[in-house]
Scaffold this active site. Structure first.
Site, mmCIF file in Angstrom:
data_model
loop_
_atom_site.group_PDB
_atom_site.id
_atom_site.type_symbol
_atom_site.label_atom_id
_atom_site.label_comp_id
_atom_site.label_asym_id
_atom_site.label_seq_id
_atom_site.Cartn_x
_atom_site.Cartn_y
_atom_site.Cartn_z
ATOM 1 N N TYR A 1 34.901 43.904 39.711
ATOM 2 C CA TYR A 1 34.881 43.390 41.095
ATOM 3 C C TYR A 1 33.479 42.910 41.450
ATOM 4 O O TYR A 1 33.246 41.752 41.651
ATOM 5 C CB TYR A 1 35.376 44.465 42.068
ATOM 6 C CG TYR A 1 35.541 43.931 43.472
ATOM 7 C CD1 TYR A 1 36.642 43.158 43.808
ATOM 8 C CD2 TYR A 1 34.588 44.184 44.453
ATOM 9 C CE1 TYR A 1 36.796 42.644 45.087
ATOM 10 C CE2 TYR A 1 34.731 43.683 45.740
ATOM 11 C CZ TYR A 1 35.834 42.920 46.048
ATOM 12 O OH TYR A 1 35.983 42.404 47.315
ATOM 13 N N SER B 1 40.374 38.694 44.243
ATOM 14 C CA SER B 1 39.597 38.392 45.435
ATOM 15 C C SER B 1 38.166 38.033 45.030
ATOM 16 O O SER B 1 37.955 37.054 44.325
ATOM 17 C CB SER B 1 39.649 39.581 46.397
ATOM 18 O OG SER B 1 39.300 39.193 47.688
ATOM 19 N N ASP C 1 48.383 33.896 52.003
ATOM 20 C CA ASP C 1 47.113 34.616 51.985
ATOM 21 C C ASP C 1 46.175 34.012 53.027
ATOM 22 O O ASP C 1 45.675 32.900 52.855
ATOM 23 C CB ASP C 1 46.477 34.532 50.591
ATOM 24 C CG ASP C 1 45.266 35.445 50.441
ATOM 25 O OD1 ASP C 1 44.756 35.932 51.474
ATOM 26 O OD2 ASP C 1 44.837 35.672 49.300
ATOM 27 N N HIS D 1 47.393 38.551 50.734
ATOM 28 C CA HIS D 1 46.260 38.881 49.869
ATOM 29 C C HIS D 1 46.543 40.071 48.962
ATOM 30 O O HIS D 1 45.803 40.306 48.012
ATOM 31 C CB HIS D 1 45.033 39.161 50.741
ATOM 32 C CG HIS D 1 43.739 39.098 50.012
ATOM 33 N ND1 HIS D 1 43.321 37.970 49.325
ATOM 34 C CD2 HIS D 1 42.756 40.015 49.837
ATOM 35 C CE1 HIS D 1 42.137 38.199 48.780
ATOM 36 N NE2 HIS D 1 41.777 39.435 49.082
#
Length: 715
Positions: A487, A567, A651, A686
């Site tokens: 991430y 993301s 999203d 999302h």
């Protein structure tokens, strides 16, 4: 209740399966490959100028989520993608395996509201977890079933908050995964709806004051697309029961002087103080309090700048406990008079340590969780700031919970890691003893797998931790299908946790590796800042070095490596696959931020500028962003890894246009036979609240795509 000030996190979980995947033979590699006939995406002559630099944006038209042309493009892309996936012979088998691993009863920790004890439970494959309650006689029944909100399970329970005496409940729902919410109020005894739902609420908690009303936050509904139009001025409202929403008063955020991108509120447990946090980005906030015992009390400033993340932990009558990283990158707790709450009056209560602090309260004590190389350690304190004990944990992993009301006698916490399903423990703070409250029964043999934490060096020599999980006895011969996840942003920490999805990859004979990249919060504010703005390349270098470690140490090779992230992690995958396309065989960027020159023009994207900077800041910042922006770094004639871009058509956090444009660029410029596909989930956002059935289908498709493109033809 803490306000909702979102980063752009996406769900990072996976699912499950048992035999070592069979390696391809020369004969099996000659099998008929799925055919792909890409659609031709129209290119426009759109060109933007940044500091006199001309930047083409030929797929700008895909940003129009309300156009029929975009809708037809989505439909056509899905036909190509699912046509390919349907030709993978073991796709259904993987889905069945994941379903089996996913199908176990999950129960949440109980919590008391009024005369009832509530808890969530999912029978295994229910699309949404159900809220149950037990009365004083021990009778348990269904209180609220989100599976009844919509026929297809795409309307989810997004939040709930009970009034002070538990007689009323305000709960929010998300339709199709949208961040725009409705709030419904009911009487908890009769379950009757009390008034018309509140609508058009976004990025908001629900903070009750007594039983009369609550605070919530939202934006004015944007002109143009509800999905993608910019939302910039958050306002805090107070809703009094029985009053029309149009009459709700603005408490904060209604003037130019109070304009902030994120505003949230919570009320201390004793109903004494309203706490307001205001921020322009996902890091750093201003802080205000109001004494609710004083009629027409004014908001008092605690902090008038956004140089720290500071919140109120507890009200002690005339004094407050605050948690802050102001001049304390790993966080500390301070005590201050509510009458004079300025920084100059703060007194250390629990000092900063070498490890990152997360702290909660309950049953008359404080519980300080420290992250030691991404592993949890918990210390119990009393309200004089004295250490009571180090809480004994059942192993090496991550804890959650340790939060309760002050008059509770028991505090619940969860514990789990990559091989141990999350188990709920009941902790008695007076004695320091814990006992298992609920242990799930999963069709996964945890004892057959092991996790190993390693440390490797990134490009600049920085030591980075990574946890690698695999089946015991796995041969390190460089041929194991390996999934590398990361991430690296928004101060978010990747700590060990179980999921059926991860278990599915392991059970297929795969290796799971999770790297704790800079940009995250594993080592405090300094670690976070080392992966922001003009240091963002550090994050990509950390991920590349993680992949090289796995290859150098024979866990896998470049033909059996998949990188995945969602993301901000989708941006990570997009940047790394365009910088080092030779390093991996498969790339799966999910709901990613792919256009770094325009991300801040959509919805609340400008709030991510603390981490990214924007193309408008300076020429240097523009050039830096353009240098790694995935959409702008796909080059013709390069063989990129087999890529499955995933997104949701609803999203409104990271708008799907990011993924649309990246997929169009890949399809136009990809060299070689590796597929470049996009999977667009319809009526989905999302990630939060996604129905179980859709999650299982997504992971089955990702795994089938990955293994097939690694050359594996038979499970």
């Amino acid at each position: 209740m803490k306000p909702f000030i979102p980063a752009i996190l996406a769900t990072s979980i996976l699912a499950g399966c048992t035999q070592q995947a069979e390696q391809p033979t020369e004969q099996s590699m000659q099998a008929v490959e799925p055919k792909i006939e890409y659609i031709k995406t129209r290119q426009s002559d759109q060109v933007d100028s940044y500091f006199d630099v001309q930047v083409p944006d030929p797929y700008r038209w895909l940003e129009d989520d309300r156009s029929e042309e975009t809708a037809q493009w989505v439909k056509a892309q899905n036909e190509v993608t699912f046509g390919y996936l349907e030709q993978i012979p073991y796709r259904d088998e993987i889905k069945q395996r994941i379903t089996k691993l996913w199908n176990y009863e999950r129960v949440g920790a109980p919590f008391k509201e009024g005369d009832y004890t509530y808890f969530f439970k999912n029978d295994g494959l229910q699309n949404q977890s159900v809220l149950y309650r037990t009365d004083s006689q021990g009778h348990t029944d269904v209180f609220l079933d989100p599976n009844q909100f919509s026929e297809d399970g795409t309307t989810s329970l997004a939040g709930l908050s009970f009034s002070k005496d538990g007689s009323k409940l305000a709960y929010s729902i998300s339709e199709g995964g949208s961040d725009w919410r409705k709030v419904i109020l009911i009487d908890t005894e009769t379950k009757a709806q009390l008034e018309a739902p509140l609508v058009d609420i976004k990025f908001s908690g629900i903070a009750w004051y007594g039983n009369e009303g609550f605070y919530y936050s939202s934006y004015d509904k944007p002109n143009g697309s509800e999905l993608s139009a910019k939302t910039d001025q958050h306002k805090l409202y107070y809703h009094k029961l029985g009053q029309a929403q149009t009459e709700d008063s603005v408490v904060f955020g209604g003037t130019d002087a109070e304009k902030h991108r994120y505003v949230g509120a919570y009320v201390t447990e004793d109903d004494r103080y309203l706490v307001v946090e205001a921020a322009v980005s996902t890091s750093g906030n201003k802080l205000y309090i109001r004494d609710l015992t004083k009629p027409d009390g004014e908001l008092v400033t605690v902090l008038d700048h956004t140089d720290s993340d500071t919140s109120v932990l507890e009200s002690l009558g005339d004094e407050l406990l605050l948690v802050t990283n102001l001049n304390a990158p790993n966080k500390k707790v301070v005590k201050v008079s509510a009458a004079k709450p300025g920084v100059e009056n703060w007194q250390d209560f629990i000092a900063e340590t070498d490890n990152v602090l997360t702290i909660t309260t309950g049953a008359g004590y404080l519980y300080a969780e420290y992250m030691v190389d991404a592993i949890s350690k918990v210390i119990q304190y009393d309200y004089q700031g004295k250490q009571v004990r180090t809480v004994e944990l059942p192993g090496v992993g991550s804890v959650g919970g340790f939060s309760a009301k002050q008059d509770d006698k028991v505090v619940y916490f969860t514990f789990g890691n990559y091989t141990m399903p999350n188990t709920i423990f009941a902790f008695t703070p007076q004695t320091g003893t814990s006992e298992v409250y609920y242990r799930p029964q999963v069709a996964f043999d945890s004892d057959a797998y092991e996790s190993k934490q390693v440390f490797y060096h990134s490009k600049d020599g920085t030591k980075v931790p990574m946890i690698i999980t695999f089946k015991k006895g796995t041969k390190l011969d460089g041929t194991n299908p390996t999934q590398l996840y990361g991430y690296g942003g928004f101060n978010a920490s990747m700590t060990p946790g179980f999921s059926s999805a991860w278990a599915g990859w392991l059970d297929l004979g795969g290796v799971v590796a999770v790297a704790n990249l800079r940009g995250g919060g594993e080592y405090g504010k300094a670690w976070h800042k080392a992966g922001t703005q003009m240091q963002k390349q550090n994050v990509f270098d950390d991920f590349i070095a993680a992949a090289e470690y796995l290859i150098d140490n024979k866990y896998t090779d470049s033909n059996h490596l998949m990188i995945r992230g969602g993301s901000n992690g989708g941006l990570l995958v997009g940047a790394v696959m365009t910088q080092r396309p030779d390093l991996m065989k498969v790339a799966i960027p999910q709901v990613g931020v792919m256009d770094m020159l325009r991300y801040h023009t959509f919805t609340a994207g400008a709030g991510w500028a603390y981490d990214y900077g924007t193309a408008e800041d300076s020429k240097a910042m523009f050039e830096y962003l353009k240098g790694y922006s995935p959409v702008h770094n796909v080059k013709a004639g390069v063989q990129y890894p087999a890529t499955l871009v995933t997104t949701g058509d609803h999203d409104d956090r990271v708008v799907p246009a990011h993924s649309f444009k990246f997929a169009a660029e890949l399809q136009a410029k990809q060299s070689g036979a590796n597929p470049a596909l996009i999977r667009i989930e319809t009526n989905a956002g999302h990630g939060a609240g996604t129905p179980t059935a859709k999650q299982i289908e997504l992971y089955a498709d990702m795994y089938a795509f990955a293994l097939y493109n690694m050359g594996i033809r038979k499970l």
